[in-house]
Write a protein that holds these residues in place. Structure first.
Motif, mmCIF file in Angstrom:
data_model
loop_
_atom_site.group_PDB
_atom_site.id
_atom_site.type_symbol
_atom_site.label_atom_id
_atom_site.label_comp_id
_atom_site.label_asym_id
_atom_site.label_seq_id
_atom_site.Cartn_x
_atom_site.Cartn_y
_atom_site.Cartn_z
ATOM 1 N N PHE A 187 3.608 -74.889 26.225
ATOM 2 C CA PHE A 187 4.152 -75.203 27.543
ATOM 3 C C PHE A 187 4.347 -76.721 27.628
ATOM 4 C CE2 PHE A 187 -0.287 -76.114 28.249
ATOM 5 C CZ PHE A 187 -0.315 -77.106 29.222
ATOM 6 N N PRO A 188 5.204 -77.211 28.505
ATOM 7 C CA PRO A 188 6.115 -76.433 29.358
ATOM 8 C C PRO A 188 7.272 -75.846 28.548
ATOM 9 C CG PRO A 188 6.555 -78.754 29.641
ATOM 10 C CD PRO A 188 5.368 -78.661 28.725
ATOM 11 N N ALA A 189 7.746 -74.719 29.012
ATOM 12 C CA ALA A 189 8.907 -74.066 28.410
ATOM 13 C C ALA A 189 9.645 -73.325 29.512
ATOM 14 C CB ALA A 189 8.474 -73.099 27.302
ATOM 15 N N SER A 190 10.967 -73.420 29.503
ATOM 16 C CA SER A 190 11.781 -72.798 30.548
ATOM 17 C C SER A 190 12.785 -71.844 29.918
ATOM 18 C CB SER A 190 12.517 -73.862 31.377
ATOM 19 O OG SER A 190 11.599 -74.704 32.051
ATOM 20 N N TYR A 191 13.019 -70.733 30.614
ATOM 21 C CA TYR A 191 13.946 -69.708 30.135
ATOM 22 C C TYR A 191 14.937 -69.365 31.253
ATOM 23 C CZ TYR A 191 10.325 -69.137 26.568
ATOM 24 O OH TYR A 191 9.421 -69.366 25.566
ATOM 25 N N ARG A 192 16.167 -69.169 30.865
ATOM 26 C CA ARG A 192 17.200 -68.774 31.831
ATOM 27 C C ARG A 192 17.294 -67.248 31.841
ATOM 28 N NH1 ARG A 192 20.437 -72.184 30.606
ATOM 29 N NH2 ARG A 192 20.261 -73.559 32.423
ATOM 30 N N LEU A 193 17.115 -66.651 33.017
ATOM 31 C CA LEU A 193 17.134 -65.200 33.173
ATOM 32 C C LEU A 193 18.330 -64.783 34.025
ATOM 33 C CD1 LEU A 193 13.373 -64.557 34.066
ATOM 34 C CD2 LEU A 193 14.404 -64.741 31.801
ATOM 35 N N GLU A 207 16.611 -69.925 26.013
ATOM 36 C CA GLU A 207 15.618 -70.920 26.388
ATOM 37 C C GLU A 207 16.344 -72.197 26.789
ATOM 38 O OE1 GLU A 207 11.668 -73.263 24.643
ATOM 39 O OE2 GLU A 207 12.544 -71.582 23.529
ATOM 40 N N VAL A 208 15.931 -72.756 27.892
ATOM 41 C CA VAL A 208 16.562 -73.982 28.379
ATOM 42 C C VAL A 208 16.339 -75.100 27.359
ATOM 43 C CG1 VAL A 208 16.577 -75.709 30.223
ATOM 44 C CG2 VAL A 208 16.249 -73.302 30.778
ATOM 45 N N GLY A 209 17.411 -75.757 26.975
ATOM 46 C CA GLY A 209 17.356 -76.785 25.937
ATOM 47 C C GLY A 209 17.835 -76.289 24.603
ATOM 48 N N GLN A 210 18.016 -74.969 24.475
ATOM 49 C CA GLN A 210 18.531 -74.386 23.234
ATOM 50 C C GLN A 210 19.767 -73.548 23.535
ATOM 51 O OE1 GLN A 210 15.550 -72.325 20.957
ATOM 52 N NE2 GLN A 210 14.094 -74.012 21.037
ATOM 53 N N GLU A 211 20.633 -74.086 24.408
ATOM 54 C CA GLU A 211 21.820 -73.351 24.813
ATOM 55 C C GLU A 211 22.750 -73.058 23.642
ATOM 56 O OE1 GLU A 211 20.061 -75.030 28.380
ATOM 57 O OE2 GLU A 211 20.518 -75.832 26.403
ATOM 58 N N LEU A 212 22.711 -73.902 22.624
ATOM 59 C CA LEU A 212 23.578 -73.691 21.462
ATOM 60 C C LEU A 212 22.934 -72.796 20.418
ATOM 61 C CD1 LEU A 212 25.002 -77.322 21.006
ATOM 62 C CD2 LEU A 212 26.039 -75.377 22.201
ATOM 63 N N GLY A 213 21.741 -72.321 20.742
ATOM 64 C CA GLY A 213 21.065 -71.433 19.797
ATOM 65 C C GLY A 213 20.254 -72.215 18.781
#
Length: 558
Positions: A187-193, A207-213
């Motif tokens: 943590f912290p870690a954020s996910y877009r749902l 996962e927020v910050g890994q939009e490009l995979g």
């Protein structure tokens, strides 16, 4: 679990509970059992709204997940013995409390004081003693943090926040789930749902910050699939790399990331050095979905660390619902007064087995649509002398007591060291076999003491009643409740008591020198044979206390 009102925190937890009860993965996060029981302590949602949301998510009548789900309404944190009782009877794997504000509504302390979080410490103790996960729903403040004292946040192991995606290009149904604190994962870690309105489920977008995979996503997926197929078997990184056809360095890096995210369990053992073993736990009869793979000899490892699945598997101590609860429609004999707003507890097989827990402590979400309204006898409306009911007691609109139909029972509050009220909830006992009334002091009235058109007190109904008809061959009577001069119900004579000295809505003073009672005026909110409950207004709202005995109170009016 914290969020602002209306964001969807309760629906997200319903989605999570559905996966836990059905043994299905939640968006790639593996389930650790074929099925588990879940217990919901609901206070913020109405019964109708809760049932509608659960049905839409998949807790439908006739489904196994519905049989593995139980609900209690009106519970508060002073009634911790009830939580322990529910845990022993229903054996849930997780308890969801919605919400902290409702459950702790009778606290003597303001939510900004450290003492307000004592109930969270009690829940921590419960979780440690029983091994049951407790999820508490709480609200955020205007700054987006957890409302109230910071000791609430400090007392829990995990803090998860759900909020709307503030990106102007985001879909209105997109949410951001943030792991703000954790003692078990990164943590912290954020996910877009994304919230699916069709079935009230949530989809993990990224996962927020890994939009490009991430180039490791494919490897992680293969690792999760492999370890789930061989659950409870521990492997070194080199062994996993061999079976999924990747390099040991890549497998080691991905396994460490999965372990930090709580998806894979890391077990470190020391024997001529430190060995990292990875696995996914799964409780089931066979533990692994496939037979253990043959051991692989890795030159860099001087010993073999893969364990046999049957040895690594721990016996599942939580019995399946079908083994514990024998639902039988033909034995259903207890009906609720309102079939739209009340959940039904299906009667259980009466075969006494010590190894089987009782299920009369909570309400089960089973076969709700089969419940019926009571078959009240319809007769011509009779003119009643309303003067006799002039001082009738009105059922208080609080969470302390509940009026139920014939066959249901009102559970009394548990006496605590202090005189602060303890409420068990309004759906505690729904089966005819409950002996809760037997715990009340016996009524001093004998059969010859009863007269037709006489006024008596019913603790079960929490109301005054007028006897309309006495039966010669049965120790029962048809009565009218105060405030309802049209519908007769049948009660047992042993449930009727003389009229109490104190009545609801009367003003009283407490004969106690404690500062919280001194020079204050209270109003009686409920009267039971086990005691009297009172409430008093404060600057913060209304405080509720009890039970008191008549000798502890003094009338100020009447």
């Amino acid at each position: 679990m914290i969020a602002d009102g209306g964001v969807g925190k309760t629906k997200w937890l319903y989605d999570l509970l559905h996966c836990i009860a059905s043994g299905k993965n939640w968006n790639g996060f593996p389930a650790t059992a074929d099925s588990r029981r879940v217990l919901i302590y609901q206070g913020d949602e109405s019964k109708h709204d809760m049932l509608q949301a659960l049905n839409k998510r998949g807790f439908r009548p006739g489904t196994e997940v519905r049989q593995r789900t139980a609900v209690r309404f009106g519970w508060n944190t002073d009634a911790m013995p009830i939580l322990y009782e529910d845990a022993a009877e229903f054996q849930p794997a997780i308890v969801m409390i919605d919400s902290l504000t409702f459950a702790n509504r009778y606290s003597l302390y303001d939510e900004n004081r450290t003492e307000y979080s004592r109930c969270v410490l009690e829940l921590n103790k419960f979780a440690a003693e029983t091994g049951i996960t407790v999820v508490i729903i709480h609200h955020t403040n205007k700054n987006g943090g957890s409302r109230g004292t910071t000791s609430i946040r400090n007392a829990v192991s995990e803090v998860i926040k759900l909020e709307k995606d503030t990106n102007p290009n985001a879909n209105p149904q997109e949410k951001i789930l943030t792991i703000e604190k954790s003692r078990s994962r990164r943590f912290p870690a954020s996910y877009r749902l994304f919230f699916n309105e069709e079935d009230f489920s949530f989809s993990l977008l990224e996962e927020v910050g890994q939009e490009l995979g991430s180039p490791d996503n494919s490897t992680k997926d293969r690792i999760i699939k492999f370890l789930q197929e061989h659950a409870n078997i521990k492997y070194e990184a080199e062994e996993v790399a061999h079976y999924i056809s990747t390099s040991p360095a890549n497998a080691r890096r991905c396994l460490l990331q999965l372990a930090r995210d709580g998806i894979v369990t890391l077990d470190e053992k020391s024997f001529r050095g430190t060995s990292k073993l990875y696995y996914i736990a799964r409780e089931s009869e066979d533990c692994s979905t496939e037979n253990p793979l043959p051991s692989v000899t890795i030159e860099s490892s001087p010993w073999h660390n893969s364990e046999n699945g049957s040895k690594a598997c721990q016996k599942n101590e939580i019995l399946q619902s079908s083994e514990v609860y024998n639902f039988d429609c033909t034995t259903l004999h207890n009906y609720m007064h309102n079939s739209d707003a009340q959940l039904l507890n299906i009667s259980v097989s009466h075969v006494e087995e010590v190894s089987q827990p009782s299920d009369k402590g909570v309400v089960h979400l089973s076969m709700l649509e089969n419940e019926k309204k009571p078959e009240l006898q319809i007769e011509e409306k009779t003119q009643i002398n309303h003067a006799q009911l002039h001082n009738s007691v009105i059922i208080p609109e609080n969470d302390c007591l509940t009026s139920t139909s014939e066959g249901d029972e009102v559970v009394q509050g548990v006496v605590h060291e202090v005189v602060h009220e303890i409420c068990n909830g309004d759906c505690d006992r729904l089966d005819d076999n409950s002996d809760i009334l037997q715990s009340l002091p016996p009524s001093p009235l004998k059969r010859d003491n009863f007269q037709e058109k006489g006024i008596y007190w019913s603790p079960r109904l929490n109301n005054q009643v007028m006897v309309w008809k006495l039966f010669k061959s049965l120790p029962e009577a048809e009565v009218y409740q105060a405030g309802n001069p049209t519908d007769k119900i049948r009660v047992k004579l042993s449930e009727l008591y003389p009229l109490p000295e104190f009545k609801v809505s009367e003003e009283v003073a407490v004969l106690d020198e404690h500062k919280k009672f001194k020079d204050r005026v209270f109003t009686i909110s409920a009267v039971h044979s086990g005691g009297i409950w009172i409430e008093g207004k404060t600057r913060a709202g209304t405080d509720c206390y009890g039970p008191f005995q008549p000798s502890q109170l003094r009338k100020l009016s009447g």
